[in-house]
Write an enzyme that holds these catalytic residues in place. Sequence first.
Site, mmCIF file in Angstrom:
data_model
loop_
_atom_site.group_PDB
_atom_site.id
_atom_site.type_symbol
_atom_site.label_atom_id
_atom_site.label_comp_id
_atom_site.label_asym_id
_atom_site.label_seq_id
_atom_site.Cartn_x
_atom_site.Cartn_y
_atom_site.Cartn_z
ATOM 1 N N THR A 255 0.865 -1.186 0.000
ATOM 2 C CA THR A 255 0.000 0.000 0.000
ATOM 3 C C THR A 255 0.902 1.237 0.000
ATOM 4 O OG1 THR A 255 -0.245 -0.242 2.405
ATOM 5 C CG2 THR A 255 -2.025 -1.099 1.018
ATOM 6 N N LYS B 9 3.899 -6.851 4.086
ATOM 7 C CA LYS B 9 3.656 -5.457 3.737
ATOM 8 C C LYS B 9 3.394 -4.701 5.029
ATOM 9 C CE LYS B 9 0.267 -3.390 3.486
ATOM 10 N NZ LYS B 9 -0.419 -2.418 4.420
ATOM 11 N N THR C 38 1.501 -7.593 13.239
ATOM 12 C CA THR C 38 1.141 -6.285 12.716
ATOM 13 C C THR C 38 1.363 -6.391 11.226
ATOM 14 O OG1 THR C 38 1.549 -3.930 12.824
ATOM 15 C CG2 THR C 38 3.458 -5.314 13.074
ATOM 16 N N GLU D 94 6.688 4.835 7.247
ATOM 17 C CA GLU D 94 6.247 6.003 6.481
ATOM 18 C C GLU D 94 7.027 7.256 6.887
ATOM 19 O OE1 GLU D 94 1.648 4.631 5.596
ATOM 20 O OE2 GLU D 94 2.083 5.875 7.334
ATOM 21 N N ASN E 207 0.128 10.421 5.537
ATOM 22 C CA ASN E 207 -1.154 10.023 6.134
ATOM 23 C C ASN E 207 -2.240 11.080 5.947
ATOM 24 O OD1 ASN E 207 -0.939 7.309 7.663
ATOM 25 N ND2 ASN E 207 1.017 8.333 7.986
ATOM 26 N N THR F 290 -6.464 10.725 -0.747
ATOM 27 C CA THR F 290 -6.617 11.646 -1.876
ATOM 28 C C THR F 290 -5.907 11.125 -3.098
ATOM 29 O OG1 THR F 290 -4.679 12.888 -1.175
ATOM 30 C CG2 THR F 290 -6.808 13.615 -0.351
#
Length: 408
Positions: A156, A182, A193, A279, A403, A408
């Site tokens: 993702t 992932k 997790t 991230e 995040n 969007t």
Amino acid sequence: MAVSPEKEGAAHGRISPVSGIRLGTAAAAIKHVGRDDVLLIEMTEGSTCAAVFTRNAFCAAPVTVSREHLGQAPRWLLVNSGNANAGTGARGLADARASCEAVAALAGGRAEQVLPFSTGVIGEYLPLDKIRAALPKAFEALSENGWEAAARAIMTTDTRPKTASRRIEIEGHPVFVSGIAKGAGMIHPDMATLLAFVGTDARIGAQLLQSVLQHAVDRSFNCITVDGDTSTNDACVLMASQRSDAPPIEPGSSHLETFQAAVDAVLDDLAEEIVRDGEGATKFIRIVVEEAASEDEARRVGKTIAHSPLVKTAFFASDPNWGRILAAVGRAGCDDLDISRVAIWLDEVRIVAGGGRDRGYTEAQGVAVMQRPEITVRVSLGRGKASARVLTCDLSFDYVRINAEYRT
């Protein structure tokens, strides 16, 4: 004779195939056009399967269905990215079950032999028609060499695929363990997790396989955190095809120790890759807590440090604000902690001793360490012999941007 597990395949940018386990991917355009986002995994008949799942009370529909199906001799795993099928109520459950029925209809099996998994945006219904349409291509693509494509299909916000392999020998016969995962955000374990799928050709029963998986998860995925958020969809699956010529792995045997070490190593590699790909992460941080009263206490202290936004932002800024680490240790819930016995290091530099700042510490030493891309925080509590390790990363501007823009 058993040997220590050695990196195989993935150490050289490849991942070793596992006899009896095939993987195929297809593009369903669930969220993005032009990339594979559906993964089908097929286990040969007679395989055993173990799994652990999120403990989030709002667990996703596929988690519920997979739990129901796990004891039904699973043969297929169906995974989609781009849509979590979480927070979708009765319809989500019906859609997850319908996806299992679609796989079973094509494979000639029973829907209860399919374990579904989803990852992506929460609160949107599963685009079932798109998944059904992509399934024939995923079946057509099934291959024992499909691990790399599979690792890409489940991504993702990941920036790269995550793979790991080990090869061991049991009485002169090779046994392989290979896995993919992932995860980059919403990473804080409460079982595992992320999504992770690991296969082996070992001959091992389902009950023992479950024990092996739980041990490996507890020391790897249960000891990492990116942002302190436990996902609704977390799952980790360990599949054993029984295809190796090595003798069966039995409880209490030296073969079990060797196999456990290989599975531990694969999950350790995958867990580390997730944190490295956190991230917006710019730093990889190991937190080692020693001389604790218990392993649970050591892990609790490590996680308290790792979860602190103030600690994580200090690492991003390369600011040796050691007081933030000190405060995290102090609020971690260690009963009757004697702070005069606590010592804290940043890599080789001791920053805290005797209840306060180490007498030999200088700001220049701290700055030098904090500029490194990999840093170890070591905490000695001086109250026992237990230890634990937690992996985390810094918290950057990019984490907020990624995040904020996720939908969007």
